[in-house]
Design a protein around this motif. Structure first.
Motif, short mmCIF file in Angstrom:
data_model
loop_
_atom_site.label_atom_id
_atom_site.label_comp_id
_atom_site.label_asym_id
_atom_site.label_seq_id
_atom_site.Cartn_x
_atom_site.Cartn_y
_atom_site.Cartn_z
N PHE A 1 0.84 -1.20 0.00
CA PHE A 1 0.00 0.00 0.00
C PHE A 1 0.87 1.25 0.00
O PHE A 1 0.58 2.22 -0.72
CB PHE A 1 -0.94 -0.01 1.21
CG PHE A 1 -2.03 -1.04 1.12
CD1 PHE A 1 -3.08 -0.89 0.23
CD2 PHE A 1 -2.02 -2.17 1.93
CE1 PHE A 1 -4.09 -1.84 0.14
CE2 PHE A 1 -3.02 -3.12 1.86
CZ PHE A 1 -4.05 -2.96 0.95
N GLU A 2 1.93 1.26 0.80
CA GLU A 2 2.83 2.41 0.83
C GLU A 2 3.41 2.68 -0.55
O GLU A 2 3.50 3.83 -1.00
CB GLU A 2 3.96 2.17 1.84
CG GLU A 2 4.90 3.34 2.03
CD GLU A 2 4.31 4.47 2.84
OE1 GLU A 2 4.83 5.61 2.73
OE2 GLU A 2 3.34 4.24 3.60
N ASP A 3 3.83 1.62 -1.23
CA ASP A 3 4.45 1.78 -2.56
C ASP A 3 3.47 2.27 -3.60
O ASP A 3 3.88 2.78 -4.66
CB ASP A 3 5.04 0.44 -3.02
CG ASP A 3 6.22 -0.01 -2.17
OD1 ASP A 3 6.79 0.84 -1.45
OD2 ASP A 3 6.55 -1.22 -2.19
N ILE B 1 4.14 -2.36 11.92
CA ILE B 1 2.72 -2.08 12.12
C ILE B 1 2.08 -3.28 12.80
O ILE B 1 2.07 -4.40 12.26
CB ILE B 1 2.02 -1.79 10.79
CG1 ILE B 1 2.57 -0.49 10.18
CG2 ILE B 1 0.52 -1.67 11.00
CD1 ILE B 1 1.94 -0.15 8.85
N VAL B 2 1.55 -3.08 14.00
CA VAL B 2 0.83 -4.11 14.73
C VAL B 2 -0.65 -3.77 14.65
O VAL B 2 -1.05 -2.65 14.97
CB VAL B 2 1.28 -4.16 16.21
CG1 VAL B 2 0.49 -5.22 16.96
CG2 VAL B 2 2.78 -4.44 16.29
N HIS C 1 -7.88 3.22 7.52
CA HIS C 1 -7.60 4.53 8.12
C HIS C 1 -6.53 4.38 9.21
O HIS C 1 -5.55 5.12 9.24
CB HIS C 1 -8.90 5.08 8.70
CG HIS C 1 -8.77 6.29 9.57
ND1 HIS C 1 -9.29 7.51 9.22
CD2 HIS C 1 -8.20 6.47 10.80
CE1 HIS C 1 -9.04 8.39 10.18
NE2 HIS C 1 -8.38 7.78 11.15
N GLU C 2 -6.72 3.41 10.10
CA GLU C 2 -5.81 3.25 11.23
C GLU C 2 -4.50 2.56 10.82
O GLU C 2 -3.41 3.00 11.22
CB GLU C 2 -6.49 2.43 12.34
CG GLU C 2 -7.78 3.03 12.87
CD GLU C 2 -7.58 4.37 13.57
OE1 GLU C 2 -6.43 4.74 13.85
OE2 GLU C 2 -8.59 5.06 13.81
N VAL C 3 -4.59 1.49 10.03
CA VAL C 3 -3.42 0.63 9.80
C VAL C 3 -2.48 1.20 8.75
O VAL C 3 -1.27 1.30 8.95
CB VAL C 3 -3.87 -0.78 9.41
CG1 VAL C 3 -2.67 -1.67 9.12
CG2 VAL C 3 -4.72 -1.39 10.51
N ILE C 4 -3.02 1.56 7.58
CA ILE C 4 -2.16 2.06 6.50
C ILE C 4 -2.33 3.56 6.27
O ILE C 4 -1.63 4.14 5.45
CB ILE C 4 -2.41 1.30 5.18
CG1 ILE C 4 -3.87 1.43 4.74
CG2 ILE C 4 -1.99 -0.15 5.33
CD1 ILE C 4 -4.15 0.84 3.37
#
Length: 517
Positions: free
Chosen positions: A193-195, A211-212, A296-299
């Motif tokens: 997702f970041e990429d 990321i937990v 929203h929270e994780v990525i």
């Protein structure tokens, strides 16, 4: 019911009530708790009705360096600014001492990673020093496996118009293993997702750290987090710690389930344009909303990086930072919910994907109208989450053809008409929001929210209020916490805990306010 009435020396309860009455019932007495946009010639600290700044104006801050920004109010004493630090021996010493007593009692029952975090938290409560708070944040993030966890401290800054000073909150929760798989799947693909973020590559992380992610069931929420509760949390807020050590994301599973079961069934039909939209909402909106919250929270919060020399975006962007960051995380969820990657990794069934995307985009659009019921006075939105949602929808209306404003039978509707245009617009807006954050562009943030996120039409609000009152729709929901009662052996040791479910919020809040032994 167990409450203690905090009368002043020699004050009767009736006198106390008379003193407090204007604060609750007179619209001309301290009407706004947090007022980051008071208008020309007015001071946002003086016009905000909270106790974070006592006798302090914005001009007093020129040349003043805060050492305890997160965990102290600023008070003017004899013409001098004083930080009254929240710590043992400082402000709220009695209450913090009780918090430490409970934390220390929990340490023997904790895993070593959790125990290390609790010891670091106790040290922070003793000193109030930023370095000790950072040690706690790092230790807490490193604990990736404890089935029971806590969030505890001076954390969120929404109450402060400057976005600096934290409010205290305390949560205890346990991991819901059955519901955790979806959120963990997203976390496991965080680098993908970041990429593929739609912003400039220079703002992407080359290596996403630690990321937990878990779905949790909340046992208790107090302070800033209860009884009105978030539905998802990503911490710590310290950008430097996020980038170096990672973050923890939780979706509050039992809270989301309760919201879904308690929502009025006629809510969807009242603000949906047609039966097809209402039916999609009924079938898919709960799942789509939870999935967007997960992303929203994780990525969302965990993504992106700062430009060189711009390490502290909160200090640079100031009063608009919290709304900008919440908007950034929302946009990440809205952007990727339409991505085929979610089908590929098994989070969404291919047959449902189009309906899930459309249901989420429709629900997010409707909310820009429905949330106005919460602002009964004035023509400005003050709360950061509401500002971010209003900003996104109004920006899309002004810059894409994804949303139409319609009226029928004297009622206003916002109708999402083009999912592709919606997602394309979200991508463009997200790229700009990330640029603003990464560059610390305070002027860019101010322009974005002043144009799209703060101001609204009072007549439209009045219409929405009238419609929701006919539905008996509350502006906010409060949660009653389960009651845990220890079962003890003859020697006083705890052998079990029974759980019960009180249904009287007023009684529970009064009980919480009493003096506890």
């Amino acid at each position: 019911n167990g409450a203690t009435v905090p009368t002043a020396q020699g004050e009767s309860v009736d006198t106390l009530l008379a003193r407090l009455q204007p604060m609750f019932f007179d619209v001309n007495v301290e009407p706004i708790a947090t007022n980051p946009n008071p208008g020309p010639g007015r001071d946002m600290l003086a016009t905000s009705a909270n106790n974070l700044y006592e006798g302090v104006s914005q001009s007093d801050l020129k040349g003043f360096t805060e050492k305890y920004g997160l965990n102290s109010p600023l008070v003017k004493r004899d013409g001098t600014l004083v930080e009254e630090v929240y710590r043992i021996g400082g402000r709220y010493s009695k209450e913090i001492t009780q918090i430490v007593t409970h934390l220390e009692a929990a340490i023997p029952y904790a895993s070593e990673p959790m125990a290390a975090a609790l010891r670091a938290l106790v040290q922070f409560y003793r000193t109030g020093e930023k370095a000790d708070r950072e040690k706690y944040d790092i230790a807490w993030v490193k604990d990736t496996a404890s089935p029971v966890d806590t969030i505890n401290g001076f954390i969120e800054v929404y109450l402060d118009p400057r976005g600096i000073k934290g409010s205290w909150e305390g949560l205890v929760f346990f991991v819901n293993q059955e519901k955790t798989q979806r959120i963990k799947t997203i976390a496991n693909n965080a680098q993908w997702f970041e990429d593929h973020m739609p912003w400039d590559a220079k703002y992407r992380k080359a290596s996403v750290q630690g990321i937990v992610a878990n779905a949790i069931d909340v046992v208790v929420e107090t302070g800033d987090s209860g009884p009105v509760t978030p539905v998802g949390i990503n911490l710590p807020n310290d950008q430097a710690i996020r980038e170096k050590y990672g973050s923890k994301s939780v979706a509050l599973a039992n809270v989301n389930e309760s919201y879904d079961k308690s929502a009025p069934t006629n809510m969807r039909s009242e603000f949906s344009w047609d039966d097809a939209e209402a039916d999609r909402s009924k079938k898919f909106a709960t799942f789509s909303g939870e999935l967007t919250t997960d992303m929203h929270e994780v990525i969302g919060h965990a993504s992106g990086q700062q430009a060189p020399g711009k390490a502290n975006p909160q200090a640079l962007i100031k009063e608009h930072f919290s709304a900008l960051e919440e908007g950034r995380a929302d946009l990440v969820g809205l952007y990727f919910i339409a991505d085929p990657k979610l089908v590929e990794i098994g989070v969404i069934r291919a047959a449902d994907h189009d309906n899930i995307v459309r249901a989420e985009y429709e629900a997010y659009t409707r909310n820009a109208l429905v949330q106005l019921r919460r602002v009964r006075e004035g023509t400005q939105i003050e709360e950061d989450h509401m500002r971010n949602r209003q900003m996104i929808v109004r920006w899309l209306m002004a810059n894409t053809k994804a949303i139409e404003s319609r009226t029928r039978d004297g009622k206003s509707y916002l109708v999402m008409v083009d999912p592709k245009a919606f997602r394309d617009g979200v991508g463009r807006l997200l790229a700009e929001v990330q640029r603003i954050k990464s560059e610390g562009d305070a002027a860019g943030a101010a322009k974005l929210f002043d144009t799209y996120g703060i101001h609204f039409d009072a007549k439209l609000r009045d219409e929405i209020v009238g419609r929701v009152e006919k539905l008996n729709l509350p502006s906010y929901s409060g949660f009653v916490m389960p009651k845990l009662t220890p079962v003890t052996a003859a020697d006083g040791s705890i052998t079990d805990v029974t759980i019960s479910y009180p249904q009287d919020l007023q009684k529970q809040m009064l009980e919480y306010s009493g003096v506890r032994k």
